[in-house]
Scaffold this active site. Structure first.
Site, mmCIF file in Angstrom:
data_model
loop_
_atom_site.group_PDB
_atom_site.id
_atom_site.type_symbol
_atom_site.label_atom_id
_atom_site.label_comp_id
_atom_site.label_asym_id
_atom_site.label_seq_id
_atom_site.Cartn_x
_atom_site.Cartn_y
_atom_site.Cartn_z
ATOM 1 N N PHE A 144 38.485 16.265 -49.509
ATOM 2 C CA PHE A 144 39.200 17.432 -48.999
ATOM 3 C C PHE A 144 40.074 16.999 -47.840
ATOM 4 O O PHE A 144 39.592 16.365 -46.901
ATOM 5 C CB PHE A 144 38.220 18.519 -48.538
ATOM 6 C CG PHE A 144 38.935 19.767 -48.085
ATOM 7 C CD1 PHE A 144 39.408 20.681 -49.010
ATOM 8 C CD2 PHE A 144 39.173 20.002 -46.732
ATOM 9 C CE1 PHE A 144 40.101 21.821 -48.603
ATOM 10 C CE2 PHE A 144 39.859 21.144 -46.320
ATOM 11 C CZ PHE A 144 40.324 22.051 -47.261
ATOM 12 N N ASP B 294 40.492 10.057 -42.890
ATOM 13 C CA ASP B 294 40.552 11.463 -42.502
ATOM 14 C C ASP B 294 39.266 11.791 -41.744
ATOM 15 O O ASP B 294 38.194 11.952 -42.329
ATOM 16 C CB ASP B 294 40.690 12.342 -43.749
ATOM 17 C CG ASP B 294 40.689 13.836 -43.419
ATOM 18 O OD1 ASP B 294 40.306 14.209 -42.286
ATOM 19 O OD2 ASP B 294 41.044 14.626 -44.308
ATOM 20 N N LYS C 61 39.780 19.828 -36.178
ATOM 21 C CA LYS C 61 38.532 20.575 -36.002
ATOM 22 C C LYS C 61 37.966 20.459 -34.578
ATOM 23 O O LYS C 61 38.422 21.164 -33.703
ATOM 24 C CB LYS C 61 37.509 20.153 -37.057
ATOM 25 C CG LYS C 61 37.914 20.628 -38.457
ATOM 26 C CD LYS C 61 36.732 20.815 -39.390
ATOM 27 C CE LYS C 61 37.127 21.628 -40.608
ATOM 28 N NZ LYS C 61 37.510 20.875 -41.783
HETATM 29 C C1 LIG Z 1 38.794 20.910 -42.523
HETATM 30 C C2 LIG Z 1 39.363 19.641 -43.034
HETATM 31 C C3 LIG Z 1 40.749 19.458 -43.208
HETATM 32 C C4 LIG Z 1 41.737 20.577 -42.999
HETATM 33 O O1 LIG Z 1 41.836 20.976 -41.678
HETATM 34 P P1 LIG Z 1 42.608 22.352 -41.322
HETATM 35 O O2 LIG Z 1 42.573 22.398 -39.832
HETATM 36 O O3 LIG Z 1 41.852 23.451 -41.995
HETATM 37 O O4 LIG Z 1 43.973 22.234 -41.873
HETATM 38 C C5 LIG Z 1 41.198 18.219 -43.610
HETATM 39 N N1 LIG Z 1 40.340 17.216 -43.850
HETATM 40 C C6 LIG Z 1 39.014 17.342 -43.689
HETATM 41 C C7 LIG Z 1 38.118 16.179 -43.942
HETATM 42 C C8 LIG Z 1 38.476 18.569 -43.299
HETATM 43 O O5 LIG Z 1 37.153 18.710 -43.183
#
Ligand SMILES: *Cc1c(COP(=O)(O)O)cnc(C)c1O
Length: 410
Positions: free
Chosen positions: A138, A223, A252
């Site tokens: 994700f 990420d 986050k």
């Molecule tokens: C939550 C998340 C995102 C997206 O972040 P947003 O602030 O909602 O755009 C991207 N990568 C990972 C691994 C995430 O957990």
């Protein structure tokens, strides 16, 4: 004013992308928050790995309100002190030399993927454009980031989709080895797949990805939107994998609840995004950077590292005991205070029922997909918070199992 809105208002005036619970929280303190009826909830979710210092932390309130009285916004035609200080601090604390600020995780990833494409194109030519990522990954909800993400449900109906992206099974060294070639500009991975079920990358896989990126001159992009900012026990999870990425994204927990994201990289790679090639109106704004600076100061204190270790152990022990007693979920996986408990066979597809039962007992736990309970609480939650939260989960599981037996007997 607030009494004139209800949960029903959501259905009347909001685009139906979300389906929030009936609860409307109104205030929070530490790892607890209260709804309109003043019912207390213990927060094992941290607002999905965001509230790393819990709710209403004094250092964050101080940073926000002090900055609010000085300067809110100028645009990136001007730089500002909080952004410069935060970038300086992030480069001191990580492998990176350069920072690009965004407002969210998706935007940080968008910047990383655009950087990878432009780096490949500039240094090697247009053929070097393939992005490799992993099934169940994700990376956010913009069109590019859902495409790099490995969950087809998030791209369905949004076609035509950007191309040049390949998805491989996660933690499969042979598949990655077979797919790598000189058209690959980047391999993108989460050190622990968060939304995908709290699935850690094996150190062997991360190290193989590093070696294959070096061999084929591709960028390794981590990420760390969810794993970053202390959750796994180190400031960033890559520190524990024996691997240094070329590009890292985070968001986050970085702002602890104030929207901010960042893409970090080296001086050499950053040259692929020269003046005018990318940008953001709000990215790096003084309010967000002031708050993130305060968050970073707090979460890098040794007491926080000690608390993460102790609370992680306490939570894992408690979950293991409850898992054994009720047979609803198995032993937790993950690291630090980013943990997942996979449901047992009888509960496949029903993680959401467990989290709903917990909420009824005043405990907020997340799911990660249909089969995993997820825990991403504040890094400063207390021993008492964990103990009471586990008691509430115990009651929720007892009720759930008793109801299941009752309906089986009926
Ligand atoms: C939550 C998340 C995102 C997206 O972040 P947003 O602030 O909602 O755009 C991207 N990568 C990972 C691994 C995430 O957990």
């Amino acid at each position: 004013m607030s009494s004139s809105v209800t949960r029903q208002t959501f259905d009347e005036v909001m685009v139906p992308t979300y389906s929030p619970t009936d609860i409307i929280p109104v205030r929070g303190q530490g790892s607890r928050w209260w709804d309109r009826e003043d019912r207390e909830y213990i927060d094992f979710s941290g607002g999905i790995a965001v509230n790393v210092l819990g709710h209403a932390h004094p250092a964050m309130i101080k940073a926000l309100t002090e900055q609010a009285q000085k300067l809110w916004h100028l645009s990136n035609i001007m730089t500002n002190e909080p952004a410069l200080k935060l970038a300086q601090r992030l480069t001191e604390l990580t492998f990176a030399d350069k920072v690009f600020f965004s407002n969210s995780g998706a935007e940080a990833n968008e910047a990383a993927f655009k950087l990878a494409r432009r780096w490949g194109n500039t240094n090697f030519g247009p053929h070097k454009s393939t992005i490799i990522s992993f099934q169940n990954a994700f990376h956010g909800r913009t069109l590019f980031t859902v495409c790099v993400g490995g969950q087809p449900k998030y791209t369905q109906g949004f076609e035509p989709l950007p191309g040049g992206i390949r998805h491989l099974p996660f933690n499969d060294v042979a598949a990655l080895e077979a797919a790598m070639n000189d058209t690959v500009c980047a391999v993108v991975m989460e050190p622990i797949q968060g939304e995908g079920g709290v699935l850690p990358a094996t150190p062997a896989f991360a190290q193989a990805a590093r070696a294959l990126c070096d061999k084929h001159q591709a960028l390794l992009v981590f990420d760390e939107v969810q794993t970053g900012n202390g959750h796994t026990g180190t400031l960033y999870a890559y520190e524990q994998l024996g691997v240094t990425p070329d590009v890292m994204t985070t968001a986050k927990g970085l702002g602890g609840g104030f929207p901010i994201g960042a893409m970090l990289t080296t001086s050499e790679i950053a040259k692929a995004l020269p003046f005018g090639t990318h940008g953001s109106t709000f990215g790096g704004n003084p309010l967000a950077c002031a708050v993130a600076g305060a968050v970073l100061d707090e979460i890098t204190r040794p007491e926080i590292a000690a608390n993460i270790a102790a609370r992680s152990q306490q939570l894992q022990d408690g979950l293991r005991a409850l898992g054994q007693r009720y047979g609803v979920f198995g032993a937790p996986r993950g690291q630090g205070l980013l943990l997942g408990a996979p449901v047992s066979d009888a509960w496949v597809g029903r993680a959401r029922e467990i989290s709903a039962a917990a909420l009824k007992q005043g405990l907020w736990v997340l799911v990660a997909g249909p089969d995993t309970l997820r825990f991403a609480p504040a890094l400063n939650l207390t021993e008492q918070d964990v103990a009471e939260g586990l008691e509430r989960l115990d009651r929720a599981l007892a009720t759930l199992v008793a109801d299941g037996k009752a309906s089986a007997a009926a």
